[in-house]
Write a protein that holds these residues in place. Structure first.
Motif, short mmCIF file in Angstrom:
data_model
loop_
_atom_site.label_atom_id
_atom_site.label_comp_id
_atom_site.label_asym_id
_atom_site.label_seq_id
_atom_site.Cartn_x
_atom_site.Cartn_y
_atom_site.Cartn_z
N GLU A 101 1.10 -1.50 15.73
CA GLU A 101 0.72 -0.46 14.78
C GLU A 101 1.96 0.32 14.40
O GLU A 101 2.85 0.53 15.23
CB GLU A 101 -0.34 0.46 15.36
N SER A 138 -2.92 2.68 9.20
CA SER A 138 -3.95 3.32 8.39
C SER A 138 -3.28 4.47 7.65
O SER A 138 -2.35 5.10 8.16
CB SER A 138 -5.12 3.81 9.23
N GLU A 141 -6.59 7.84 2.16
CA GLU A 141 -6.91 7.20 0.88
C GLU A 141 -6.20 7.84 -0.30
O GLU A 141 -5.78 7.15 -1.23
CB GLU A 141 -8.43 7.23 0.67
N ARG A 157 -4.32 -4.34 1.82
CA ARG A 157 -5.51 -3.58 2.22
C ARG A 157 -6.53 -4.55 2.80
O ARG A 157 -6.77 -5.61 2.23
CB ARG A 157 -6.13 -2.89 1.02
N LEU A 161 -12.04 2.93 6.08
CA LEU A 161 -12.78 3.61 7.12
C LEU A 161 -13.22 4.97 6.58
O LEU A 161 -12.41 5.87 6.42
CB LEU A 161 -11.90 3.79 8.37
N ALA A 164 -12.59 9.13 8.00
CA ALA A 164 -11.61 8.95 9.07
C ALA A 164 -10.89 10.25 9.40
O ALA A 164 -10.47 10.48 10.53
CB ALA A 164 -10.58 7.89 8.68
N ALA A 174 -9.76 6.43 5.30
CA ALA A 174 -8.46 5.82 5.62
C ALA A 174 -8.47 4.40 5.06
O ALA A 174 -9.44 3.65 5.23
CB ALA A 174 -8.24 5.78 7.11
N ILE A 175 -7.39 4.06 4.38
CA ILE A 175 -7.18 2.66 3.97
C ILE A 175 -6.53 1.95 5.14
O ILE A 175 -5.52 2.41 5.68
CB ILE A 175 -6.28 2.59 2.72
N LEU A 176 -7.12 0.85 5.56
CA LEU A 176 -6.57 0.05 6.65
C LEU A 176 -5.73 -1.06 6.01
O LEU A 176 -6.17 -1.73 5.09
CB LEU A 176 -7.69 -0.53 7.49
N SER A 178 -2.54 -4.22 6.64
CA SER A 178 -1.98 -5.14 7.62
C SER A 178 -0.97 -6.06 6.94
O SER A 178 -1.04 -6.29 5.73
CB SER A 178 -3.11 -5.96 8.24
#
Length: 181
Positions: A101, A138, A141, A157, A161, A164, A174-176, A178
């Motif tokens: 993370e 995260s 937004e 994206r 969530l 959040a 929250a935009i997650l 990766s």
């Protein structure tokens, strides 16, 4: 883990030293985190929630330098800490040991000058060297600038969530995100 020191030039012409924060930077790190939390609505913490003592912060930074699975990178202009990023395991269990993370904080005055990209690129590069295969984060937004930065660095994206964060009692998602390393 300790970073190799690198000099970069920010978009405003400032020379910025990227390096791992050391125990003697403890006071600067605490001051940085409190200032970022006070000046930006996009942190997940408030200034008064930065509760480490100087001694605790120095011990934390010392542990980071020797950790095989954690890494911090800081940006300094004229010996002033202006940005800080960190990478650590997503979870302590082995089934998640391939995931890291990312966290990032930059003083508002230095937004948009290329420091965020340099820190994210350096953190992702080092995470890959440490054996991580995927990086996650995260972001609030409505933090449009950060979302654009992360997308330009290859993050995608993968979820939202709801509720959040609570900013002055108002829910925020929250935009997650990766990225494969």
């Amino acid at each position: 883990m300790r970073a190799e020191e690198i000099q970069i030039t920010l978009r405003d012409g400032s020379r910025c030293l990227l390096r791992s924060p050391r125990p003697e930077d403890g006071e600067a790190v605490l001051r940085h985190l409190r200032r970022v939390a006070a000046e930006s609505p996009f942190t997940a913490f408030l200034p008064e929630e930065i509760s480490n003592t100087l001694r605790e912060e120095q011990a934390f930074l010392k542990r980071q330098l020797v950790s095989p699975n954690r890494f911090m990178l800081a940006g300094f202009v004229e010996n002033r800490l202006i940005g800080l990023g960190a990478v650590g395991p997503a979870a302590a269990n082995r089934k998640c040991s391939h995931r890291a993370e990312l966290g990032l904080s930059i003083r508002r005055r230095w937004w948009g000058l290329g420091l965020g990209r340099a820190l994210v690129d350096g953190l992702c590069r080092e995470a890959g060297r440490m054996g991580y295969e995927r990086m996650a984060l995260s972001v609030m937004e409505d933090n449009v600038r950060a979302v654009a930065l992360y997308e330009s660095c290859g993050f995608e994206r993968f979820g939202l969530l709801p509720d959040a964060y609570r900013t002055e009692g108002e829910p925020q998602a929250a935009i997650l995100m990766s990225k494969v390393l």
